[in-house]
Motif scaffolding. Structure first.
Motif, PDB file in Angstrom:
ATOM      1  N   PHE A  79       0.827  -1.210   0.000  1.00 42.85           N
ATOM      2  CA  PHE A  79       0.000   0.000   0.000  1.00 42.85           C
ATOM      3  C   PHE A  79       0.866   1.266   0.000  1.00 42.85           C
ATOM      4  N   LEU A  80       1.832   1.318   0.912  1.00 42.08           N
ATOM      5  CA  LEU A  80       2.654   2.531   1.039  1.00 42.08           C
ATOM      6  C   LEU A  80       3.516   2.761  -0.200  1.00 42.08           C
ATOM      7  N   ASP A  81       4.107   1.697  -0.741  1.00 42.35           N
ATOM      8  CA  ASP A  81       4.992   1.861  -1.902  1.00 42.35           C
ATOM      9  C   ASP A  81       4.203   2.233  -3.157  1.00 42.35           C
ATOM     10  N   VAL A  82       2.967   1.772  -3.264  1.00 41.50           N
ATOM     11  CA  VAL A  82       2.172   2.092  -4.449  1.00 41.50           C
ATOM     12  C   VAL A  82       1.627   3.517  -4.384  1.00 41.50           C
ATOM     13  N   TRP A  83       1.174   3.943  -3.187  1.00 42.45           N
ATOM     14  CA  TRP A  83       0.465   5.228  -3.156  1.00 42.45           C
ATOM     15  C   TRP A  83       1.201   6.375  -2.481  1.00 42.45           C
ATOM     16  N   LEU A  84       2.315   6.088  -1.821  1.00 37.88           N
ATOM     17  CA  LEU A  84       2.997   7.182  -1.116  1.00 37.88           C
ATOM     18  C   LEU A  84       4.487   7.324  -1.459  1.00 37.88           C
TER      19      LEU A  84
END
Ligand code: MBD
Ligand code: FE
Length: 281
Positions: A79-84
């Motif tokens: 989640f973090l690597d894809v969106w942030l």
């Protein structure tokens, strides 16, 4: 995508949690002043969203249930690597003069086999995909060759799976650390990666389908380039005419990072060059 994709994709997200714990979760301390400032701002952004959008209890509980599931599925790194991560990378590399970086993503593993250039990345007998010869030169921003520079490369197989994150793939498949020659020149034989769908069967996939988004990233090679006395750059390279260059789910494409391979001179697959320029440390 094949049936295999659906059957095993979720473990790729979850395995990224274990790898993160093993390789990245350092004991770096952040001052309480900085934690106070950043946490307050992030919470305020959420509070403002609730107030401005008049978020209901049903929506609040849907968020709570989803956040619980992200943890259960082990998909926080995904989640973090894809969106942030793209925003963090922009900040981190804002002052560089050399090659453009982009996000690392969840599937890097340190310590891949060290191979002298010209090298062929570890692969299975009959590994699927079009052969790709990727070559180029590593220099400093002043133009000097960086002899013995390391070009560390990792990418998904033709079905979109990364070794060590999906089952049944040899440990270092399509991963290697290639050592450039005295003139900073490297040659890497690998296979053209395919467009890539992030795992759709976990919490991130649930968000994507609930929001009516898509899960695609353009086909990409992940690369870290380093040389003596220079800053390591983490980047990715993409391929011209890929239909997802302009709508990467991870917002990690930059125009400087798009390759345009040509038919290989030996008639076997395709070849392309790309030169890396490193900033001094
Ligand atoms: C990937 O292969 C990737 O590169 C990113 C950024 C996120 C998920 C899977
Ligand atoms: Fe990737």
């Amino acid at each position: 995508m094949s049936v295999k994709t659906t059957a095993t994709a979720a473990s790729s997200g979850a395995n990224a949690t274990e790898k993160f714990r093993a390789n990245k979760a350092s004991g770096v301390q952040t001052s309480s002043q900085r934690v106070n400032h950043l946490a307050s701002r992030a919470i305020k952004a959420l509070v403002d969203t609730v107030a401005e959008e008049k978020v209901t209890y049903d929506e609040y509980n849907a968020l709570k249930a989803w956040l619980i599931r992200v943890g259960e599925d082990g998909e926080w790194p995904l989640f973090l690597d894809v969106w942030l991560e793209h925003a963090v990378e922009e900040v981190a590399n804002a002052d560089r003069d050399g090659s453009k970086g982009t996000i690392e993503g969840p599937y890097y593993v340190p310590g891949s086999p060290v191979l002298q250039s010209p090298a062929t990345l570890p692969q299975r007998d009959g590994e699927a995909g079009t052969p790709l010869l990727f070559r180029g030169r590593v220099t400093s921003v002043n133009g000097n060759a960086l002899a013995g520079a390391h070009v560390e490369i990792w990418h998904a197989d033709d079905a979109g799976f990364y070794s060590q994150f999906a089952p049944g793939i040899p440990e270092w498949n399509l991963r290697g650390t290639v050592v450039a020659d005295e003139e900073g020149i490297f040659q890497i034989n690998t296979l053209q990666p395919a467009p890539y769908q992030i795992p759709t069967d976990g919490a991130c996939g649930q968000l994507i389908s609930a929001a009516g988004w898509h899960a695609w990233r353009p086909a990409h090679l992940h690369i870290k380039v380093s040389g003596p006395g220079h800053q390591l750059i983490t980047t990715q390279l993409y391929f011209t005419a890929d239909e997802h260059l302009s709508d990467d789910i991870a917002s990690a494409v930059k125009p400087e990072l798009i390759l345009d391979p040509e038919p290989a001179t030996d008639g076997n697959g395709r070849e392309v060059s790309y030169n890396f320029v490193l900033d001094p440390a």
